[in-house]
Design a protein around this motif. Structure first.
Motif, PDB file in Angstrom:
ATOM      1  N   CYS A   1      -6.151   6.679  -1.591  1.00 27.71           N
ATOM      2  CA  CYS A   1      -4.974   6.146  -0.899  1.00 27.71           C
ATOM      3  C   CYS A   1      -5.509   5.496   0.370  1.00 27.71           C
ATOM      4  O   CYS A   1      -6.680   5.663   0.722  1.00 27.71           O
ATOM      5  CB  CYS A   1      -3.936   7.223  -0.599  1.00 27.71           C
ATOM      6  N   HIS A   2      -4.655   4.713   1.031  1.00 28.45           N
ATOM      7  CA  HIS A   2      -5.127   3.907   2.155  1.00 28.45           C
ATOM      8  C   HIS A   2      -4.631   4.416   3.497  1.00 28.45           C
ATOM      9  O   HIS A   2      -5.010   3.884   4.537  1.00 28.45           O
ATOM     10  CB  HIS A   2      -4.692   2.453   1.955  1.00 28.45           C
TER      11      HIS A   2
ATOM     12  N   PHE B   1       0.805  -1.227   0.000  1.00 27.54           N
ATOM     13  CA  PHE B   1       0.000   0.000   0.000  1.00 27.54           C
ATOM     14  C   PHE B   1       0.838   1.278   0.000  1.00 27.54           C
ATOM     15  O   PHE B   1       0.464   2.253  -0.619  1.00 27.54           O
ATOM     16  CB  PHE B   1      -0.962  -0.020   1.199  1.00 27.54           C
TER      17      PHE B   1
ATOM     18  N   ASP C   1     -10.656   4.644  -1.679  1.00 27.80           N
ATOM     19  CA  ASP C   1      -9.272   4.146  -1.576  1.00 27.80           C
ATOM     20  C   ASP C   1      -8.333   4.891  -2.520  1.00 27.80           C
ATOM     21  O   ASP C   1      -7.402   4.308  -3.071  1.00 27.80           O
ATOM     22  CB  ASP C   1      -9.207   2.651  -1.909  1.00 27.80           C
TER      23      ASP C   1
ATOM     24  N   LEU D   1      -6.491  -0.726   9.414  1.00 23.72           N
ATOM     25  CA  LEU D   1      -7.536  -0.087   8.616  1.00 23.72           C
ATOM     26  C   LEU D   1      -8.904  -0.274   9.270  1.00 23.72           C
ATOM     27  O   LEU D   1      -9.326  -1.402   9.511  1.00 23.72           O
ATOM     28  CB  LEU D   1      -7.592  -0.663   7.200  1.00 23.72           C
TER      29      LEU D   1
ATOM     30  N   HIS E   1     -10.368   4.474   4.979  1.00 18.73           N
ATOM     31  CA  HIS E   1      -9.708   3.651   6.000  1.00 18.73           C
ATOM     32  C   HIS E   1      -8.976   4.465   7.059  1.00 18.73           C
ATOM     33  O   HIS E   1      -8.098   3.943   7.738  1.00 18.73           O
ATOM     34  CB  HIS E   1      -8.737   2.685   5.313  1.00 18.73           C
TER      35      HIS E   1
ATOM     36  N   HIS F   1      -6.058   3.214  -8.572  1.00 23.71           N
ATOM     37  CA  HIS F   1      -6.135   2.091  -7.624  1.00 23.71           C
ATOM     38  C   HIS F   1      -6.700   0.855  -8.316  1.00 23.71           C
ATOM     39  O   HIS F   1      -6.171  -0.236  -8.191  1.00 23.71           O
ATOM     40  CB  HIS F   1      -6.983   2.498  -6.423  1.00 23.71           C
TER      41      HIS F   1
ATOM     42  N   CYS G   1     -13.003   1.284   8.508  1.00 26.92           N
ATOM     43  CA  CYS G   1     -13.668   1.516   7.225  1.00 26.92           C
ATOM     44  C   CYS G   1     -14.974   2.276   7.435  1.00 26.92           C
ATOM     45  O   CYS G   1     -15.824   1.835   8.208  1.00 26.92           O
ATOM     46  CB  CYS G   1     -13.938   0.158   6.570  1.00 26.92           C
TER      47      CYS G   1
END
Ligand SMILES: [Zn+2]
Length: 415
Positions: A234-235, A36, A232, A50, A333, A207, A52
């Protein structure tokens, strides 16, 4: 994508906001950081924690309600077959206690009042269980979804598809076409979802096929504010923080740091973190670590990003939105959101529309520092260990046996 690096973002005017509430999808997971972010800080940050979130968006003029993402279905062993392998190999730990539709119904949001579910993208930890919604709820997906050989007609008709046919069978499946509009906000292509500037979808590729973010107008008028629903893109928020507008404060305020960790001196100099900033080992001039994001998206063969250079462009543009005082960025996340903001689960009457006057952007900004290693000690502990089922630890390697037992019990029940 046209880069608008460090430029001011011009937001189209509108007098219509949407109401935004956040749902804790109850998913807790850890993932291998190397897939990631890069470069991974070792030792101490080999796993990402993570949580959510999903969002309920309400548009008063039309009376329409929309869900942006659904998190993980609580019976995640019933996802398409190809995901069972993937969850085992990429995700070391996973716990989900509730389905989002279950949470909505419990809080008085009838499922037939949800006119659309928007998937930021088709990955398992965002798509929930669409079959719980009535056929009147349309499913909205990003560009390329319908033409992707990987996806349709869905599992089990297509054995290696990661989405189930039952997710969209019998309901309208609508794909957003960003090319049909010339409107852009920042560097992103835009779809005006309700046609009145209250809620936009943003074309944020990289992604996976069809990844989209949401941009919800939370207050109207010339000084409009927005929540950017990041999915997502980015995470981990260390991909967009710190940045030139919001450098890490020195010392780091005590209320940012996990008090029970016993790791942090008082006062806590920001060098505790910045001394280990990957920028230093990569030759960026001194001073930059305080205002340069710690991470970029992973470019490994095992990267969660199907097109890492394009994903990084999307993230670079996101840094511009992050630096705008008119925008609060909420990636799906980010643990801090659940720590500091009201959720539909706990506080169903509270929305996020007053995020700016409430100071929530500032409140959430530095919590992620706790995830980083410091002085040779690891970051925050994993938020979940192993797999869980029905609220109890579960030996997933016995899934086959469980499945067989369930099939047998079902047979007995019929006879
Ligand atoms: Zn995700």
């Amino acid at each position: 994508m046209v880069s608008s690096a460090s430029s001011t973002i011009i937001f189209p005017p509108s007098q219509t906001p949407v109401r935004v509430r956040m749902v804790d999808t109850t998913a807790l997971m850890t993932v291998r950081a190397e897939s990631f972010v890069k470069p991974v800080q070792k030792p101490g940050h080999e796993l990402l924690n993570l949580t959510c979130v999903a969002f309920l968006i309400e548009h008063t003029p039309s009376g329409r309600r929309v869900m942006f993402d659904l998190g993980v279905r609580k019976d995640f062993w019933n996802y398409a077959a190809v995901l069972q392998k993937r969850i085992g190999s990429v995700i070391p730990s996973l716990r989900v206690d509730r389905d989002v539709p279950e949470i909505l119904a419990e809080k008085g949001i009838a499922l037939d009042s949800i006119s659309s579910v928007i998937w930021s993208h088709y990955h398992w930890d965002h798509i929930g269980d669409m079959s719980l919604f009535p056929p009147s709820t349309e499913l909205v997906v990003g560009p390329g979804f319908k033409a992707a050989p990987l996806l349709l007609p869905g599992f089990p008709e297509k054995l290696d598809s990661p989405v189930r046919t039952s997710d969209f069978k019998g309901r309208e499946l609508r794909e957003i076409d960003f090319k049909s509009s010339s409107l852009r906000i920042g560097g992103y292509g835009v779809h005006d979802f309700f046609g009145d500037g209250s809620f936009y979808l943003l074309d944020t590729p990289g992604h996976c096929i069809g990844h989209m973010c949401g941009l919800a107008r939370t207050t109207a008028g010339n000084d409009s504010t927005f929540l950017l629903l990041g999915g997502d893109i980015c995470h981990f928020v260390g991909d967009i923080r710190p940045n030139p507008r919001y450098p890490i404060p020195d010392p780091v305020p005590a209320d940012v740091l996990d008090r029970d960790s016993g790791y942090f001196p008082t006062p806590c100099p920001c060098s505790l973190f910045t001394d280990h900033h990957p920028a230093i080992s990569h030759g960026i001039q001194s001073g930059a670590p305080k205002q340069t994001p710690f991470y970029k998206v992973s470019t490994l063969g095992s990267s969660a990003y199907v097109d890492p250079p394009t994903a990084q462009e999307s993230v670079d543009e996101l840094i511009n939105f992050e630096q705008s005082p008119a925008v609060m960025v909420c990636i799906a996340h980010d643990e801090a959101l659940l720590k500091f903001l009201p959720t539909l689960n706990r506080d169903p009457g509270s929305d996020l529309n007053n995020w700016k006057s409430a100071g929530w952007k500032e409140k959430c900004r530095w919590d992620w520092l706790n995830e980083l290693p410091r002085n040779g000690k690891p970051g925050r502990k994993p938020i979940v260990e192993g797999f869980w089922r029905d609220g109890k630890p579960w030996d997933r390697s016995k899934m086959g046996e469980d499945g067989e037992r369930e099939a047998e019990e079902a047979k007995k029940g019929r006879s």
